[in-house]
Design a protein around this motif. Structure first.
Motif, short mmCIF file in Angstrom:
data_model
loop_
_atom_site.label_atom_id
_atom_site.label_comp_id
_atom_site.label_asym_id
_atom_site.label_seq_id
_atom_site.Cartn_x
_atom_site.Cartn_y
_atom_site.Cartn_z
N PHE A 1 50.86 20.90 17.00
CA PHE A 1 50.00 21.70 16.26
C PHE A 1 48.50 21.39 16.36
N ARG A 2 47.68 22.28 17.16
CA ARG A 2 46.58 22.14 17.34
C ARG A 2 45.83 23.38 17.35
N SER A 3 44.60 23.38 16.69
CA SER A 3 43.93 24.81 16.57
C SER A 3 42.85 24.77 17.82
N TRP A 4 42.46 25.78 18.06
CA TRP A 4 41.54 26.02 19.43
C TRP A 4 40.26 25.17 19.12
N PRO A 5 39.49 25.10 18.12
CA PRO A 5 38.46 24.22 18.07
C PRO A 5 38.59 22.65 18.16
N ASP A 6 40.02 22.43 18.23
CA ASP A 6 40.35 20.86 17.94
C ASP A 6 40.79 20.55 19.51
N MET A 7 40.99 21.41 20.39
CA MET A 7 41.53 21.15 21.70
C MET A 7 40.32 20.80 22.41
N SER A 8 40.57 20.13 23.60
CA SER A 8 39.78 19.85 24.50
C SER A 8 39.38 20.97 25.49
N LYS A 9 38.19 21.12 26.26
CA LYS A 9 38.23 22.05 27.32
C LYS A 9 39.64 22.36 28.11
N ALA A 10 40.24 20.96 28.48
CA ALA A 10 41.33 21.06 29.56
C ALA A 10 42.38 21.54 28.85
N GLU A 11 42.58 21.46 27.67
CA GLU A 11 43.84 21.88 26.85
C GLU A 11 43.60 23.50 26.73
N GLN A 12 42.38 23.91 26.29
CA GLN A 12 41.93 25.19 26.31
C GLN A 12 42.61 26.17 27.33
N ARG A 13 42.00 25.63 28.68
CA ARG A 13 42.30 26.14 29.93
C ARG A 13 44.01 26.06 30.32
N ALA A 14 44.41 25.16 29.65
CA ALA A 14 45.97 25.02 29.93
C ALA A 14 46.56 26.08 29.06
N VAL A 15 46.24 26.26 28.02
CA VAL A 15 46.72 26.94 26.77
C VAL A 15 46.40 28.65 27.34
N ARG A 16 45.43 28.79 27.74
CA ARG A 16 44.92 30.24 28.26
C ARG A 16 45.79 30.60 29.51
N ALA A 17 46.05 29.61 30.18
CA ALA A 17 46.40 30.01 31.42
C ALA A 17 48.07 30.17 31.40
N SER A 18 48.64 29.38 30.37
CA SER A 18 49.96 29.46 29.94
C SER A 18 50.45 30.86 29.28
N LEU A 19 49.34 31.38 28.38
CA LEU A 19 49.46 32.51 27.66
C LEU A 19 49.43 33.54 28.48
N GLY A 20 48.62 33.60 29.55
CA GLY A 20 48.31 34.74 30.45
C GLY A 20 47.95 35.96 29.76
N ALA A 21 48.43 37.13 30.06
CA ALA A 21 47.90 38.45 29.54
C ALA A 21 48.25 38.26 28.05
N ASP A 22 48.85 37.44 27.36
CA ASP A 22 48.99 37.27 26.16
C ASP A 22 48.10 36.39 25.30
N TYR A 23 47.07 36.08 26.07
CA TYR A 23 45.99 35.41 25.32
C TYR A 23 45.01 36.30 24.63
N ARG A 24 44.62 35.80 23.62
CA ARG A 24 43.71 36.51 22.65
C ARG A 24 43.16 35.51 21.50
N GLY A 25 41.88 35.69 21.36
CA GLY A 25 41.37 34.99 20.29
C GLY A 25 41.29 33.34 20.60
N ARG A 26 41.38 32.72 19.62
CA ARG A 26 41.57 31.37 19.71
C ARG A 26 42.85 31.00 19.12
#
Length: 810
Positions: A370-395
């Motif tokens: 469980f980790r909110s967007w502001p609590d993630m590192s930049k690397a984690e944010q990139r990984a989450v964005r890549a994993s969600l792909g077209a379903d990435y929205r907001g934070r």
């Protein structure tokens, strides 16, 4: 047998105390929280000293249960693991009211010293004395446990003599011999460890570590994996009471802790009706396995159900200590004696790494980070964005990426069950993700748990979600979604989970529960899938309104968002720097006091009024330089801001203007328009009118009237001017009636309150009071009867019920 009868009636998971093939006269009755107990059938028992209360006490303590319950032909004897005198009750009285008996066990006494804390205390003492990495120290601890498990009958004093067998024995438990050698264990160290481990020096209870591993293993291995670093003062732990040492973290915001009772029932529910793969194995995967809690409970659930086919458990985790602990936990479960083949595959890896293939599974159980967007590192944010792909929205929350990859990787028809933050199921920003998820899989069970006794170290509101791979209409489970709601009342979630198990045992469909269930503290019901998918969020509502009340709400045309624009108040951040008491404000020069506004928040909003005792520095947003800040408020700057400069400047998004509040919400802060101010969490109080914007809202909300409401006021002059109508809304919303309605759309907090966050409250039906007064002019007499004062609760309830069209029972 007696345990089968009690298990069915109470909804407890019954498992033989001493292992699957050791007989059924001693049984662990597992509830997961305070209601678990050891049950011994004295009539069937071949153990002569089973009536010895010290033995029963040691058994229940070792198994991490509060009580040993001995049943003979006429009586039931309850022995607390904490050492209090046994209670003897007539058996007939107990069996006439088993639910009452279970409630008695849950209430009886306080929890004894936690056996997991005792064992982990011994682990911490060992860590203070051995060399090597954290993984090596953990391996040494697990190897010593394995040595005892392999030699349970050897006296504690003789255990160190077996140290030469340590590495060879450890391999049979899936441990790394090299890691054990790195720890350089000695005979003297082993002697001290076993002396501390195998007896509780404070109470004299003997530890049966086999019972701890068998019945509290998931809890134990999580604690071992998450045990904080040893402090210097713990180096002399040997000989001390282990429970005097803080051995587990208070909160696990970024580390997934899995409540064992919840893991147990989720495993049971997910394995019901599961299918074997084409290779002849039932593959169960946990892609964030931690210490293996879900996988251990899955094996136990299959054993209880009489499973005979081959099973493969697969666990992934980025932590080497997690993998080592999970491998050991599964080895213990296999060694305990199950009636089917178990193949175990564990790998240290990141499940979000799309370049690595994952196992094809028929069942996926998981508790992702469980980790909110502001609590993630930049690397984690990139990984989450890549994993969600077209379903990435907001934070998005990190858990969303894990669940989506799990669903995509699962076989068609697979069951995917996960714990996740409640906000993921409720937020507007997560709506697109939920819609995408529903195109891949069909929800079949959702639960929300206000009772935080399930989550010993959790800091967020957690929910459970179970899906079947395959879009709605393509799988067999697409008619209804099983919904579980539990309030914050202690024991509510436990009772709901037991009822869910009991109804599964009976083969009944869970349907709308009677209003008397749990004194309105929990509910289980089924809701049509298509109805749920059309809702703005997937969180289960309490479902406790009466049919006529639901009908009345259905006739309302207006919601909160139609009548009010709700704004979130200030989040100051460093409270001591930005907020002053009345005395501190009076101590400032008069010229500086104008920079502060009285605060409306939890402590000051009550009884329909704001009675401020603290004041917010409110002009920081308008000050552009530090030099300007010094000139504007020199005394305040020197006394309050400057000492906090380092802490304020180190905040995320602080920037050069370090004196700004964390989240100032400045778009509406200077408005003088009348509005309602409210607390962040409410029950039947916490609203007041702010006539001219005099108050700074902190950790609360400001409710600005919309054009719809203003027009209605103009069209109904008898209802009063804007400020008077806002006052009527504070009366309505400070009622039990509004609380019951809003609770159907919101989430629980401690003390039985609900949150007023916009994502929840905007959807709450709210009467248009000017229209109501036109339709029910007698309400004007009621309002006049208040004599300009904020009415008492019973009158607030009567007014709210009249506005909603509800009938209040006497």
């Amino acid at each position: 047998m007696i345990f089968e009868h009690w298990s069915r009636r109470l909804g407890l998971a019954a498992t033989p105390l001493f292992g699957p093939h050791a007989g059924r006269e001693h049984v662990a009755m597992l509830d997961g929280v305070a209601g678990s107990f050891v049950l011994s059938d004295a009539v069937a028992s071949s153990v002569d000293d089973v009536r010895n209360s010290d033995i029963g006490r040691s058994w229940s303590w070792s198994a991490m249960m509060r009580h040993h319950v001995l049943v003979d032909a006429d009586n039931v004897t309850v022995t607390s693991s904490s050492g209090s005198s046994p209670d003897r009750i007539r058996r007939r009285a107990v069996e006439d009211d088993l639910e009452g008996f279970l409630a008695f066990l849950e209430r009886k006494g306080s929890p004894s010293a936690d056996v997991v804390d005792h064992v982990i205390g011994s682990f911490q003492g060992l860590r203070a004395r051995v060399t090597g990495s954290d993984t090596a120290q953990l391996n040494a601890f697990l190897a010593l446990l394995a040595l005892r498990l392999a030699n349970p009958a050897v006296p504690a004093d003789d255990m160190p003599d077996l140290i030469g067998q340590l590495a060879e024995n450890a391999e049979t438990f899936g441990l790394d011999p090299d890691g054990i050698e790195e720890a350089t264990l000695s005979v003297d160290l082993a002697r001290k460890f076993f002396a501390t481990l195998l007896q509780d020096s404070r109470s004299g209870r003997e530890l049966r570590i086999d019972l701890t591993v068998r019945h509290a293993g998931a809890e134990l291995f999580q604690a071992a994996h998450l045990a904080p670093p040893v402090q210097p003062a713990q180096g002399e732990l040997w000989g001390m009471s282990a429970t005097g040492v803080r051995v587990r973290p208070h909160s696990l915001k970024e580390i997934a802790y899995t409540p064992v009772g919840l893991a147990r029932i989720l495993a049971e529910q997910s394995l019901q009706g599961c299918k074997i793969g084409a290779d002849g194995y039932l593959t169960i995967m946990d892609p964030t396995c931690g210490s293996g809690s879900f996988l251990v409970e899955a094996i136990a659930a299959l054993q209880r159900s009489g499973w005979k086919s081959k099973v493969r458990v697969v666990g992934y985790d980025i932590s080497p200590t997690a993998i080592a602990t999970a491998r050991f936990a599964i080895a213990c479960a296999k060694r305990d004696g199950v009636d089917f083949e178990v193949q175990a595959v564990f790998e240290q890896r990141d499940f979000l790494d799309d370049e690595q293939e994952v196992a094809s599974a028929q069942v996926i159980l998981m508790n992702p980070p469980f980790r909110s967007w502001p609590d993630m590192s930049k690397a984690e944010q990139r990984a989450v964005r890549a994993s969600l792909g077209a379903d990435y929205r907001g934070r998005p929350d990190k858990s969303m990426a894990f669940i989506q990859r799990a669903v995509r990787s699962a076989e068609e028809g697979a069951i995917i069950s996960a714990l996740l933050p409640g906000g993921v199921l409720a937020s507007e920003s997560g709506r697109a993700w939920r819609e995408s998820l529903a195109r891949l899989a069909t929800p079949r069970m959702i639960g929300t748990f206000g009772d935080h006794s399930l989550f010993r170290f959790a800091t967020v509101n957690a929910c459970a979600l179970s899906l079947v791979k395959g879009a709605a209409g393509t799988v067999a489970h697409d008619n209804d979604v099983q919904m579980m709601w539990a309030s914050e009342i202690q024991g509510a979630a436990s009772t709901a989970l037991r009822t869910l198990r009991r109804e599964r045992m009976a083969g009944e469909l869970v349907s709308a529960a009677p209003a008397s269930r749990g004194e309105l503290s929990w509910n289980l019901y089924a809701t049509p899938l298509q109805d749920m998918l059309l809702k703005p969020n997937w969180l289960p509502a309490p479902g406790l309104l009466k049919a006529e009340e639901r009908e009345a709400l259905g006739a309302l045309r207006t919601r909160v968002s139609d009548l009010f624009t709700v704004h979130t108040g200030v989040r100051a951040g460093e409270r001591k720097a930005f907020i002053l008491t009345s005395a501190e404000l009076d101590d400032l020069p008069a010229a500086e006091r104008h920079a502060f506004r009285p605060i409306a928040e939890k402590r000051s909003i009550a009884g329909g009024a704001v009675n401020p005792t603290e004041y917010l520095f409110s002009v920081g947003e308008d000050i552009m330089t530090e030099a300007e800040l010094k000139r504007a408020a020199p005394c305040y700057y020197e006394r309050h801001l400057l000492p906090a400069k380092s802490a304020l400047g180190s905040r995320a998004r602080a920037g050069e203007r370090w004196w700004r509040q964390s989240e100032p919400r400045n778009k509406w802060r200077t408005s003088t328009e009348p509005r309602i101010v409210s607390r962040q969490w409410i029950k039947n109080d916490g609203f007041a009118v702010d006539r001219d914007g005099a108050f700074a809202v902190v950790q609360g909300f400001a409710w600005f009237p919309t054009t719809v409401l203003k027009r209605a006021i103009k069209a109904a002059p008898d209802a009063g001017e804007l400020v008077e109508v806002l006052g009527l809304y504070t009366v309505l919303m400070s009622s039990d009636v509004f609380f019951r309605v809003a609770r159907e759309y919101s989430t629980n907090a401690g003390g039985g309150q609900i949150t007023l966050q916009q994502k929840h409250v905007n959807h709450v039906p709210l009467p248009l009071i000017p229209d109501v007064i036109v339709q029910k002019p007698h309400l004007l007499d009621e309002i006049l009867g208040w004599r300009g004062q904020f009415p008492e609760l019973d009158r607030r309830n009567a007014f709210a019920a009249a506005c909603y069209g509800f009938i209040i029972e006497a």
